[in-house]
Design a protein around this motif. Structure first.
Motif, PDB file in Angstrom:
ATOM      1  N   LEU A  89     -14.836 -37.785  34.037  1.00 44.90           N
ATOM      2  CA  LEU A  89     -14.534 -39.169  34.407  1.00 44.90           C
ATOM      3  C   LEU A  89     -14.574 -40.076  33.184  1.00 44.90           C
ATOM      4  O   LEU A  89     -13.699 -40.939  33.019  1.00 44.90           O
ATOM      5  N   VAL A 126     -10.107 -43.513  40.129  1.00 43.13           N
ATOM      6  CA  VAL A 126     -10.371 -42.158  40.613  1.00 43.13           C
ATOM      7  C   VAL A 126     -11.239 -42.213  41.861  1.00 43.13           C
ATOM      8  O   VAL A 126     -12.166 -43.022  41.951  1.00 43.13           O
ATOM      9  N   SER A 142     -10.537 -44.333  34.850  1.00 44.04           N
ATOM     10  CA  SER A 142     -11.628 -43.913  35.728  1.00 44.04           C
ATOM     11  C   SER A 142     -11.892 -44.925  36.843  1.00 44.04           C
ATOM     12  O   SER A 142     -12.502 -44.579  37.848  1.00 44.04           O
TER      13      SER A 142
END
Length: 86
Positions: free
Chosen positions: A34, A44, A41
């Motif tokens: 990540l 996500v 990120s």
């Protein structure tokens, strides 16, 4: 590749207490991935309809998930909670 990093929030001891070592290793691997995503990120995991804020990501075939916070100005991903139903 990104220069971003990751960290535990509040602490590794608090978040990993009682978890099997393999689960902790998988969480660390995911956190590294990540962080490597850099600014992406923040998109996500869940929720999928917005960016930023506390996010969730499944791991180990859905037997657990992590909650994390990607903070662009800190250039860091913080692991905030681990749920394991193993």
């Amino acid at each position: 590749m990104s220069d971003r990093t990751w960290d535990w929030n509040p602490s590794e001891e608090y978040l990993t207490e009682g978890l099997p070592p393999g689960v902790v290793a998988e969480v660390e691997r995911l956190a590294t991935e990540l962080a490597a995503l850099g600014p992406d990120s923040v998109r996500v995991g869940r929720p999928v309809d917005r960016e930023g804020g506390l996010r969730e990501f499944d791991f180990l075939a859905g037997r657990g998930f992590i909650s994390f916070l990607a903070v662009p100005r800190h250039e860091c991903v913080y692991v905030c909670h681990i749920t394991w139903s193993g």
